[in-house]
Write a protein that holds these residues in place. Sequence first.
Motif, PDB file in Angstrom:
ATOM      1  N   GLY A 154      -1.932 -34.212  -6.381  1.00  0.00           N
ATOM      2  CA  GLY A 154      -2.248 -35.535  -7.157  1.00  0.00           C
ATOM      3  C   GLY A 154      -2.556 -35.625  -8.446  1.00  0.00           C
ATOM      4  O   GLY A 154      -2.744 -36.623  -8.808  1.00  0.00           O
ATOM      5  N   ALA A 155      -2.777 -34.329  -9.074  1.00  0.00           N
ATOM      6  CA  ALA A 155      -3.152 -34.046 -10.458  1.00  0.00           C
ATOM      7  C   ALA A 155      -1.947 -34.165 -11.235  1.00  0.00           C
ATOM      8  O   ALA A 155      -0.756 -34.382 -10.893  1.00  0.00           O
ATOM      9  CB  ALA A 155      -4.069 -32.942 -10.537  1.00  0.00           C
ATOM     10  N   GLU A 156      -2.453 -34.581 -12.641  1.00  0.00           N
ATOM     11  CA  GLU A 156      -1.442 -34.412 -13.589  1.00  0.00           C
ATOM     12  C   GLU A 156      -0.908 -33.231 -13.759  1.00  0.00           C
ATOM     13  O   GLU A 156      -1.467 -32.153 -13.547  1.00  0.00           O
ATOM     14  CB  GLU A 156      -1.974 -35.280 -15.000  1.00  0.00           C
ATOM     15  CG  GLU A 156      -2.245 -36.558 -14.572  1.00  0.00           C
ATOM     16  CD  GLU A 156      -2.948 -37.110 -15.712  1.00  0.00           C
ATOM     17  OE1 GLU A 156      -2.321 -37.554 -16.673  1.00  0.00           O
ATOM     18  OE2 GLU A 156      -4.206 -37.203 -15.806  1.00  0.00           O
ATOM     19  N   VAL A 157       0.289 -32.995 -14.395  1.00  0.00           N
ATOM     20  CA  VAL A 157       0.925 -31.660 -14.701  1.00  0.00           C
ATOM     21  C   VAL A 157       0.168 -31.013 -15.623  1.00  0.00           C
ATOM     22  O   VAL A 157       0.117 -29.663 -15.598  1.00  0.00           O
ATOM     23  CB  VAL A 157       2.422 -32.056 -15.416  1.00  0.00           C
ATOM     24  CG1 VAL A 157       2.142 -32.365 -16.874  1.00  0.00           C
ATOM     25  CG2 VAL A 157       3.217 -30.668 -15.160  1.00  0.00           C
ATOM     26  N   LEU A 205       0.098 -41.985 -12.479  1.00  0.00           N
ATOM     27  CA  LEU A 205      -1.333 -42.061 -12.754  1.00  0.00           C
ATOM     28  C   LEU A 205      -1.791 -43.134 -11.550  1.00  0.00           C
ATOM     29  O   LEU A 205      -1.317 -44.343 -11.392  1.00  0.00           O
ATOM     30  CB  LEU A 205      -1.779 -42.744 -13.776  1.00  0.00           C
ATOM     31  CG  LEU A 205      -1.534 -41.654 -15.109  1.00  0.00           C
ATOM     32  CD1 LEU A 205      -1.962 -42.545 -16.445  1.00  0.00           C
ATOM     33  CD2 LEU A 205      -2.595 -40.695 -15.052  1.00  0.00           C
ATOM     34  N   GLY A 206      -2.729 -42.734 -10.710  1.00  0.00           N
ATOM     35  CA  GLY A 206      -3.470 -43.794  -9.788  1.00  0.00           C
ATOM     36  C   GLY A 206      -2.495 -43.437  -8.424  1.00  0.00           C
ATOM     37  O   GLY A 206      -3.160 -44.313  -7.374  1.00  0.00           O
ATOM     38  N   LEU A 207      -1.525 -42.669  -8.322  1.00  0.00           N
ATOM     39  CA  LEU A 207      -1.130 -42.816  -6.940  1.00  0.00           C
ATOM     40  C   LEU A 207      -1.488 -41.612  -6.225  1.00  0.00           C
ATOM     41  O   LEU A 207      -2.009 -40.477  -6.796  1.00  0.00           O
ATOM     42  CB  LEU A 207       0.530 -42.494  -7.288  1.00  0.00           C
ATOM     43  CG  LEU A 207       1.256 -43.468  -7.892  1.00  0.00           C
ATOM     44  CD1 LEU A 207       2.849 -43.210  -8.261  1.00  0.00           C
ATOM     45  CD2 LEU A 207       1.308 -44.778  -7.084  1.00  0.00           C
ATOM     46  N   PRO A 208      -1.469 -41.523  -4.845  1.00  0.00           N
ATOM     47  CA  PRO A 208      -2.032 -40.219  -4.283  1.00  0.00           C
ATOM     48  C   PRO A 208      -0.977 -39.112  -4.089  1.00  0.00           C
ATOM     49  O   PRO A 208       0.302 -39.655  -4.270  1.00  0.00           O
ATOM     50  CB  PRO A 208      -2.192 -41.038  -2.685  1.00  0.00           C
ATOM     51  CG  PRO A 208      -1.085 -42.215  -2.525  1.00  0.00           C
ATOM     52  CD  PRO A 208      -1.116 -42.773  -4.218  1.00  0.00           C
TER      53      PRO A 208
END
Length: 422
Positions: free
Chosen positions: A95-98, A119-122
Amino acid sequence: MPRMNRRTLFGIAGAGAAAAAGAGAVLAAEHVLPASVGGGPDDVVPFRGARQAGITTAAQDHLYFVALDVTTTDRAELVDLLQRWTLAAERLTTGAEVAVDGAIGGHPEAPPQDTGEALGLPPARLTLTFGVGPSLFTRDGVDRFGIADRRPPKLIDLPLFAGDAIEPGRSNGDLCIQACADDPQVAVHAVRNLIRMGFGTTAVRWAQMGYGRTSSTVVGQATPRNMFGFKDGTSNITAEDTAGLARHVWAAAEDGADWMTGGSYLVARRIRMAIEPWDRTSLLEQEEIVGRHKGSGAALGATDEFAEVDFSATRPDGSGPLVGMDSHVRLAHSSTLGGVRILRRGYNFIDGTDAEGHLDAGLFFIAFVRDPGAQFVPMQQALSTKDIMMEYLVHTSSALFACPPGVGTGDHWGRTLFGNPA
């Protein structure tokens, strides 16, 4: 009286619009249950493990599949990308950014490292599965990256089958990435960012989005329905069937490629369905074509979806077998195919309409097998020449990829093929 060919009758045989841009330990890593049997959108499917996730993982609701061509001729550059992809994929599945700086953490006058739409999504049980195609080893007789002698014997060039209308522009590829998740935006975000990282080293060859899984890969998942309204994949191999997986899905050392031990082979076929003609067909004929009751999913003459099909049962008037000789269920059954089974992991798709206003829709078929030549090829040869359902189907895309085993700590995609970098 022979049935009329619906594709001829309604004139929809065109290819359609362009595509949209040891087992116990393994189960611990891959056997993550969906929301319907105890999971939820915040669940994370472990990225690292003995097997790649996204094969026996409980099938998610959405797919984004991409095939890529390698544009560089530099082996080290390709391996470097695979290393960076691996680290990014591991972050994305949590769920982290790249990247650490992500969509808003970097210099404001520089392009963001992450595109930001997730952003903000599980995590949405995102899995990313990686594979390599035959053309990565050689192209036009050229050993592109010094690995021609490591091409697995099982990684064959799939033949054309009767009735195929394969489009080269959305078939094959050097590499593939299969992204599955319970949120389509999470899957698209992951693939979009991996594609972005590959700029200058890889280029998208073709891609396909899918929704509504058409198979169950764990016990407890309800059997889903395809675009014809029938339950699909009732007899699929599941994660709990360790013997079946060992025999039919996981590559072994004796198969002729040590680096593929613990991996599997991914067959992808885009199958356009003749939706409108099917919708005008009577329920009785639909059920005879499939060989199952549309409501329950049980074989004709039975009430339990999972009961063994009785191929010896005859019609009440004695005019022939209850489950027809040209029915899909009979021809696709393992008893008809000499015991062959596959692990299906397909999805429905709708890619708009064609010039005549017919839905460009159907099944994006994905299967994982141990030996494509001995499993998928004879199955598809039988279906393409004998299955009455072929009157309503046309295959427009075809590809085969070798999916290596999983990645351990410090490991990266493709390491078993390319070795550790110098």
